[in-house]
Motif scaffolding. Structure first.
Motif, PDB file in Angstrom:
ATOM      1  N   TYR A 243       0.994  -1.185  -0.115  1.00 21.08           N
ATOM      2  CA  TYR A 243      -0.047  -0.009   0.066  1.00 21.08           C
ATOM      3  C   TYR A 243       0.870   1.265  -0.052  1.00 21.08           C
ATOM      4  N   GLY A 244       0.534   2.304  -0.670  1.00 23.93           N
ATOM      5  CA  GLY A 244       1.176   3.465  -0.790  1.00 23.93           C
ATOM      6  C   GLY A 244       0.567   4.615  -1.622  1.00 23.93           C
ATOM      7  N   VAL A 245       1.137   5.760  -1.516  1.00 23.49           N
ATOM      8  CA  VAL A 245       0.652   7.038  -2.091  1.00 23.49           C
ATOM      9  C   VAL A 245       1.139   7.342  -3.286  1.00 23.49           C
ATOM     10  N   ASP A 246       0.205   7.399  -4.370  1.00 17.79           N
ATOM     11  CA  ASP A 246       0.906   8.059  -5.579  1.00 17.79           C
ATOM     12  C   ASP A 246      -0.195   8.996  -6.529  1.00 17.79           C
ATOM     13  N   TYR A 247      -0.128   9.442  -7.520  1.00 20.20           N
ATOM     14  CA  TYR A 247      -0.795  10.567  -8.157  1.00 20.20           C
ATOM     15  C   TYR A 247      -1.011  10.321  -9.591  1.00 20.20           C
ATOM     16  N   GLU A 318      11.011  18.772  -9.278  1.00 20.25           N
ATOM     17  CA  GLU A 318      10.970  18.667 -10.759  1.00 20.25           C
ATOM     18  C   GLU A 318      10.416  17.485 -11.387  1.00 20.25           C
ATOM     19  N   HIS A 319      10.199  16.476 -10.477  1.00 18.50           N
ATOM     20  CA  HIS A 319       9.636  14.944 -10.887  1.00 18.50           C
ATOM     21  C   HIS A 319       8.155  15.054 -10.364  1.00 18.50           C
ATOM     22  N   GLY A 320       7.473  15.985  -9.867  1.00 23.71           N
ATOM     23  CA  GLY A 320       6.443  15.974  -9.188  1.00 23.71           C
ATOM     24  C   GLY A 320       6.481  16.041  -7.651  1.00 23.71           C
ATOM     25  N   PRO A 321       5.300  15.670  -7.044  1.00 18.85           N
ATOM     26  CA  PRO A 321       5.181  15.776  -5.574  1.00 18.85           C
ATOM     27  C   PRO A 321       5.862  14.655  -5.149  1.00 18.85           C
ATOM     28  N   ARG A 322       6.546  14.631  -4.029  1.00 24.01           N
ATOM     29  CA  ARG A 322       7.341  13.568  -3.325  1.00 24.01           C
ATOM     30  C   ARG A 322       7.360  14.081  -1.819  1.00 24.01           C
ATOM     31  N   CYS A 323       7.615  12.845  -0.940  1.00 20.99           N
ATOM     32  CA  CYS A 323       7.669  13.069   0.572  1.00 20.99           C
ATOM     33  C   CYS A 323       8.830  12.440   0.818  1.00 20.99           C
ATOM     34  N   LEU A 324       9.530  12.986   2.034  1.00 23.11           N
ATOM     35  CA  LEU A 324      10.605  12.406   2.370  1.00 23.11           C
ATOM     36  C   LEU A 324      10.422  11.297   3.410  1.00 23.11           C
ATOM     37  N   GLY A 325       9.043  11.082   3.693  1.00 16.95           N
ATOM     38  CA  GLY A 325       8.676  10.047   4.588  1.00 16.95           C
ATOM     39  C   GLY A 325       8.467   8.641   3.904  1.00 16.95           C
ATOM     40  N   PRO A 326       8.010   7.741   4.471  1.00 15.05           N
ATOM     41  CA  PRO A 326       7.545   7.948   5.925  1.00 15.05           C
ATOM     42  C   PRO A 326       8.627   8.000   6.975  1.00 15.05           C
ATOM     43  N   THR A 327       8.717   8.792   8.056  1.00 14.39           N
ATOM     44  CA  THR A 327       9.551   8.832   8.930  1.00 14.39           C
ATOM     45  C   THR A 327       9.196   8.394  10.020  1.00 14.39           C
ATOM     46  N   HIS A 328      10.081   7.830  11.185  1.00 13.86           N
ATOM     47  CA  HIS A 328       9.721   7.241  12.216  1.00 13.86           C
ATOM     48  C   HIS A 328      10.916   7.693  13.261  1.00 13.86           C
ATOM     49  N   THR A 329      11.729   8.645  12.887  1.00 18.49           N
ATOM     50  CA  THR A 329      12.579   8.998  14.002  1.00 18.49           C
ATOM     51  C   THR A 329      12.227  10.510  14.227  1.00 18.49           C
TER      52      THR A 329
END
Length: 339
Positions: A243-247, A318-329
């Motif tokens: 499971y994950g997020v795309d667009y 420049e490649h579209g929306p991105r997230c540095l996560g998922p973070t856990h720290t």
């Protein structure tokens, strides 16, 4: 700004967060309680002053520290014993509109809307969203989007049974115009269909009296940036690591949308093995500086004991929306002072 995920330690799936007059609110799927033992099957309602309430609602002053306010929705008489999930809120002309999915045993999954003049509710049912002429047996995850010209649209997920070499059978995304905040035009258009292996929900799934290789796109969330519409979604099976997020992106609000480039997996959020499982079904909200965007999502803990609310910064590259996560720290982000 400092935080460590999850930002709310109790069960809270499908989080929709919004900011109103400097304060944050969130509604989600789950019990209206802060019970460490709450699990996947615990979607209990509770009674206040003789009224049965559903849908947990949280509040926060800083997006990081959340507390339970109570139940958002007054359960209508015909929905006693129903399960409520995937709520979202839109604000228009002084009123708050709560869109939600619900189902009772043996009945189809439906979309409804409730209204309140306060962000914390209570929200009172205002009717079904899909026209009576629409025989859709599975409609979930309503998301209201207002375009620059003031027109509102409702994006949601429904089932498709056809398939070909390019598209897969399963749950996918459509959009329709809102005639007003409580009524759809009844002319939905397909936005995105599943077409990739990672979007599989279950192989050999029995549905509608047949067996399908079932795929799922759900949880739409729309943003417009530099003239481009981005329809974010969660794909795959919410119970697993895939499971994950795309667009998908389009130059028109009703499409056609394209999510080309995601063939190897979700590009915005995906599982961090052994740390954060199945991140998805998100919303997007501005941070305390009213400038930085955050993606608010749920994810399983490594023990798969429950889905809990997380936040991480959303970046537009420049490649579209991105997230540095998922973070856990522990995370720290310098924000300018809020206006």
């Amino acid at each position: 700004m400092n935080w460590t995920n999850p930002v709310y330690p109790y069960y809270f799936a499908d989080p929709f967060a919004w900011k109103h007059e400097g304060r944050y609110y969130a509604v989600g799927t789950g019990p209206i309680s802060e019970s460490p033992a709450a699990g996947e099957a615990d979607f209990t309602t509770y009674t206040v002053n003789g009224r049965e309430m559903a849908i947990p609602l949280l509040t926060s002053d800083d997006l990081v520290n959340w507390k339970l306010h109570g139940g958002a929705l007054i359960v209508p008489p015909f929905a006693k014993g129903a399960i409520f999930w995937a709520p979202e809120v839109a604000y228009h002309n002084g009123l708050f509109y709560l869109y939600f999915s619900y189902a009772t045993e043996g009945l189809k999954h439906s979309l409804r809307v409730a209204v309140s003049d306060q962000p914390t509710g209570p929200f009172e049912d205002a009717g079904a969203l899909l026209p009576e002429t629409d025989d859709c047996s599975f409609a979930i995850d309503a998301h209201a989007f207002r375009d620059d010209d003031g027109q509102w649209y409702l994006f949601y997920a429904r089932d498709f049974l056809d398939f070909s070499g390019e598209v897969r059978a399963g749950t996918a995304l459509v959009a329709d115009c809102l005639v007003n905040m409580t009524r759809l035009a009844g002319e939905h258009r397909t936005v995105l269909r599943a077409r990739c292996e990672w979007q599989r929900f279950q192989a050999n799934r029995e549905m509608y009296g047949k067996v399908f290789d079932w795929h799922t796109l759900e949880g739409p969330c729309v943003r417009k940036r530099d003239g481009i519409y981005y329809c974010f979604y969660s794909g795959g099976c919410y119970q697993g690591e895939g499971y994950g997020v795309d667009y998908g992106a389009a130059t028109s609000v009703l499409g056609p949308y394209s999510d080309a480039g995601n063939e190897s997996g979700a590009r915005v959020l995906r599982t961090l093995p052994g740390k954060v499982i199945g991140p998805g079904h998100h919303s997007i909200v501005l941070g305390p500086d009213d400038e930085t965007e955050f993606i608010v999502y749920h994810a399983w803990d490594p023990a798969m004991s429950g889905r809990r609310m997380h936040i991480d910064r959303l970046d537009w590259t420049e490649h579209g929306p991105r997230c540095l996560g998922p973070t856990h720290t522990p995370q720290h982000l310098n924000l300018r002072s809020a206006a």
